[in-house]
Design an enzyme around this catalytic site. Structure first.
Site, mmCIF file in Angstrom:
data_model
loop_
_atom_site.group_PDB
_atom_site.id
_atom_site.type_symbol
_atom_site.label_atom_id
_atom_site.label_comp_id
_atom_site.label_asym_id
_atom_site.label_seq_id
_atom_site.Cartn_x
_atom_site.Cartn_y
_atom_site.Cartn_z
ATOM 1 N N SER A 54 4.062 -23.283 14.476
ATOM 2 C CA SER A 54 4.752 -23.911 15.478
ATOM 3 C C SER A 54 5.999 -22.885 15.586
ATOM 4 O O SER A 54 6.756 -23.363 17.000
ATOM 5 C CB SER A 54 5.155 -25.282 15.305
ATOM 6 O OG SER A 54 4.092 -26.082 15.278
ATOM 7 N N GLU A 114 -7.296 17.260 -4.644
ATOM 8 C CA GLU A 114 -6.225 18.235 -3.839
ATOM 9 C C GLU A 114 -6.795 19.558 -3.833
ATOM 10 O O GLU A 114 -6.545 20.466 -2.774
ATOM 11 C CB GLU A 114 -4.780 18.052 -4.851
ATOM 12 C CG GLU A 114 -4.239 16.969 -4.797
ATOM 13 C CD GLU A 114 -3.800 16.380 -3.528
ATOM 14 O OE1 GLU A 114 -3.388 17.324 -2.552
ATOM 15 O OE2 GLU A 114 -3.750 15.323 -3.276
#
Length: 829
Positions: free
Chosen positions: A399, A125
């Site tokens: 399907s 950071e």
């Protein structure tokens, strides 16, 4: 006389020039004084301007410092977490509170925070944390340069101190001075606090997602670790990667993105000499597994998490702001349907039993197809422990994709109807590269009506149909339904739902919703409005006009054939409940585990709808292997549809599926009977005849298949109940069937009995064995989706040597159904 005159003139001219020069010189000489004066005046002005700027800067700096100290003094011991945001339903009844302060934060003194934890956060950071005084001017300059080069904001420059300032005063008004205020507080913090104290405050107050504040609380929540000294490197790096975007990089919500972010953190730590390459590689490879202690509390957790994600997207607010800034979020949830769904997912007997602690998972979402409102949603079993919303995760649809890629686009062409004959014959496509097969009890039935092909989920018929209309039409239709497929999906494998990346249940519920809604596609959404703590509306859903993505006739006919799927003999019969009209489709994909042969499944689906709501259900393991695959088929997903929808729809007004004006009602034309054929040596022809069919404008289509041919082809159309086939060869055998056809209604009857005639014998034909019309459907309790084998990238099922194409001519496998061992990636002809 003229010459002297000229010279004189010349002399005069020269004299004037010299004088002019002199005069010019005198002018310059006289100008030096005023110019020097102007320069002196300018310097004096610059001095005063600079002095004024310095005074302003000093005053401004002092004001900034004083303002920062004033805010800091007033708020240093306060936590701005007392304004909980709430979620309400469309009737303003409270559904959930987004933040509860108690239990979500546990303070840890600086001395109990390991050095490696500190280093990981600083490296990630703010690597110059110990060098700047709260605002990193060098970092800002570096970020600006990178932004200019990239022509966009690619790098931030907030220090840990600034992030702490923002975190401490989260509810401050968002104005153009917000960044300056954060900087002033950061400078004040650096004046009042030591670096250790600032880092301690930061690590105890930073937000880690899922309502967790502080590094110790996050360690316990995500890893079950209370002592920070017991954290492993990969866990430390995971935690250090979260604050940049807590909703994106926390390992529960997005394990893959969290792992990627962990890799970035580890690279930064390696670059700064904090770890070795060996340590980095080992930590990067670790796989996160949620722990039982990381459970969330409350009701409707999947739906609440989805609402927060949607709110972040629509407003640009951070997750932390949405949790604790006092917003009221009005949603489309139906709490009765949500409660019913959660209750059914909590029943273990709804799912197959696993051999270990890894459960069979599932997800379900219900949408109101008329406006796109999301009614209810469950992202998985024990969602409170894992928090992974599988409603938004891609899986292979099998399907269940057939209505979207095959039957819908075929009907949209205007050339196919529910009663149109399709082929169900063993054959290969794409020059023999792709050879799908059926898994039905009666494997191949020859020519059958479309409605029967989808009811029994016959694979070859679906591939044949997509091949007839062309892959481009199928892909285009799917894209209109909100499912855009890539170039790698331009192959016939998509006919059976074998996709490169799969689809999400949310995508499927939206697409099926268009069939249920007369061909209109709605925008799925969970939020109606968002108001801030002052009651001002900051966001309101503006419903876009529904898109008419298909002909209403197409939606009507697709709905008709999908209603057959849930009737007796259909693969989705277990979805049926009550007397409401129901349409839907099952989907199954084979396990496809390398080196392991099984008839088990990887994914099972049921996507269905009533005239009121549409739902999509998926079952499967998060990761399939030889110990974790489904042994049952799509009937279990269909049963979940019935269990949830039957209770959720109680009290909801019953509707009917939309029927467009002028639509031709689904009809059946009487089939042909008395079909015979005989070889005539005298005429060198095969004489075919049959009993006439009553009706206006009836003609007959004669279909023939010769020796070595894969499928029947239309031989002739005649108005007479007889036909002589002259296009024959000696010592050949031919198969025939005939259908009745009514052109004005585009009706074609079911095929007649098939006959076989051998030219050399002249014997009358008899019905060929194994071609009994219609086939035998499984009983309702056994009815299930024939599985489709899906190849996942990097995996391939064991091929059958008797059917495998020559590997030298077959393309490389891709994630597509492999009813033949090697699927094709080649574009459709």
């Amino acid at each position: 006389m003229n010459q002297p005159e000229v010279q004189g003139n010349a002399g005069m001219t020269g004299g004037r020039v010299k004088q002019a020069s002199k005069a010019k010189g005198n002018g310059n000489g006289k100008g030096k004084g005023p110019r020097k004066g102007r320069k002196k005046a300018a310097l004096i002005w610059l001095f005063f301007v600079a002095l004024f700027a310095i005074v302003c800067a000093v005053v401004g700096y002092l004001l900034v410092i004083l303002n920062g100290e004033r805010i800091l003094s007033a708020n240093i011991n306060k936590l701005n977490l007392d304004q909980a945001s709430v979620i309400v339903d469309r009737n303003d009844n409270q559904v959930a509170k987004l933040y509860v302060a108690e239990g979500n934060r546990e303070f840890v003194p600086f001395g109990e925070i390991p050095k490696l934890v500190q280093d990981a956060f600083i490296a990630t950071e703010d690597k110059r944390f110990y060098e700047h005084n709260g605002v990193d001017l060098l970092g800002i300059g570096r970020a600006l340069v990178k932004d200019v080069i990239a022509r966009s904001a690619v790098e931030g420059a907030s220090t840990i101190t600034q992030q702490l300032a923002k975190n401490l005063f989260l509810n401050a008004d968002k104005t153009v001075f917000r960044k300056g205020t954060e900087a002033s507080i950061a400078l004040a913090l650096e004046q009042k606090k030591s670096k250790q104290e600032i880092l301690e405050l930061y690590l105890n107050r930073i937000y880690f997602g899922k309502g967790q504040y502080g590094v110790k609380t996050a360690a316990k929540f995500y890893f079950g670790v209370s002592d920070l000294h017991k954290l492993e490197l990969w866990q430390i790096a995971t935690l250090a990667g979260i604050p940049k975007a807590p909703g994106v990089y926390n390992p529960i919500a997005n394990p893959e993105k969290s792992m990627e972010r962990r890799g970035v953190v580890l690279s930064l730590m390696l670059d700064q000499g904090l770890i070795t390459q060996e340590e980095k590689d080992k930590a990067a490879a670790a796989v996160y597994k949620p722990v039982a202690s990381s459970g969330q509390k409350g009701k409707y957790l999947t739906y609440v998490d989805y609402v927060v994600d949607e709110a972040k997207e629509k407003t640009g607010l951070s997750e932390e702001e949405l949790l604790s800034a006092g917003y009221t979020i009005k949603t489309t949830i139906n709490t009765k349907a949500q409660s019913v769904m959660e209750a059914e997912f909590a029943k273990d007997d709804r799912f197959e039993k696993s051999k270990d602690e890894r459960q069979v998972q599932g997800s379900m979402v219900i949408m109101d197809q008329h406006d796109g409102s999301l009614i209810a949603m469950v992202g998985g079993r024990d969602y409170e422990k894992q928090g992974l919303n599988r409603v938004t995760q891609q899986r292979q649809p099998g399907s269940s994709f057939k209505p979207i890629i095959d039957y819908g686009p075929a009907i949209e062409t205007g050339d196919f109807f529910p009663w149109t004959t399709v082929q169900d014959v063993k054959q290969c496509f794409d020059n023999g590269k792709y050879c799908p097969s059926n898994s039905n009890k009666n494997q191949y039935l020859g020519a059958i009506p479309m409605r029967q092909a989808i009811k029994e989920s016959r694979n070859v018929s679906a591939v044949w149909l997509l091949n007839q209309i062309g892959i481009s039409k199928g892909l285009s239709f799917a894209e209109k339904l909100g499912i855009k497929l890539g170039k790698d999906d331009r192959n016939l494998s998509v006919a059976l739902g074998g996709l490169t990346n799969g689809v999400t249940p949310l995508q499927m519920v939206r697409a099926y919703g268009a069939f249920a809604n007369g061909g209109k596609l709605e925008d799925p959404h969970s939020i109606l409005s968002i108001k801030n703590s002052n009651g001002d509306t900051v966001y309101e859903y503006d419903s876009p006009k529904a898109k008419q993505v298909m002909n209403p006739f197409t939606a009507y006919y697709v709905t008709d054939i999908l209603q057959g799927v849930v009737q007796q003999g259909g693969t989705g019969v277990r979805a049926k409940f009550g007397s409401r009209p129901i349409a839907g489709k099952t989907g199954t994909t084979q396990a496809g585990i390398p080196g392991f042969k099984t008839s088990g499944n990887r994914d099972v689906w049921f996507v269905g709808y009533t005239p009121e709501w549409t739902a999509a259900i998926w079952f499967g393991y998060d990761k399939t292997d030889r110990d974790h695959y489904l042994k049952k088929s799509s009937g279990q997903a269909a049963a979940m549809f019935s269990a949830v929808m039957s209770k959720a729809l109680e009290g909801v007004d019953r509707k009917n599926f939309p029927k467009p004006e002028g639509v031709q009602d689904v009809q059946k034309l009487k089939g042909v009977s008395g079909f015979t054929g005989v070889y005539s040596p005298e005429l060198v022809s095969i004489e075919l005849s049959w009993a006439p069919v009553e009706g206006e404008g009836i003609t007959y289509k004669v279909y023939r298949k010769g020796e070595g041919e894969a499928e029947f082809k239309l031989l002739a159309e005649t108005a007479d109940p007889a036909y002589d086939d002259l296009a024959i060869l000696p010592d050949q055998t031919f198969s025939y069937y005939v259908t009745a056809f009514q052109a004005k209604n585009k009706l074609e009857s079911e095929p007649s009995e098939q006959i076989v005639v051998t030219v050399s014998t002249g014997l009358e034909a008899t019905p060929s064995p194994g071609t009994e019309e219609g086939g035998e459907s499984p009983p309702p309790e056994q009815s299930s989706e024939p599985p489709i084998d899906i190849i996942i990238p990097g995996e391939s099922p064991s091929p059958d040597p008797s059917t495998s194409p020559d590997p030298s001519t077959s393309p490389s496998p891709s994630p597509s159904p492999t009813d033949s061992p090697t699927p094709s990636n080649s574009p459709s002809p």
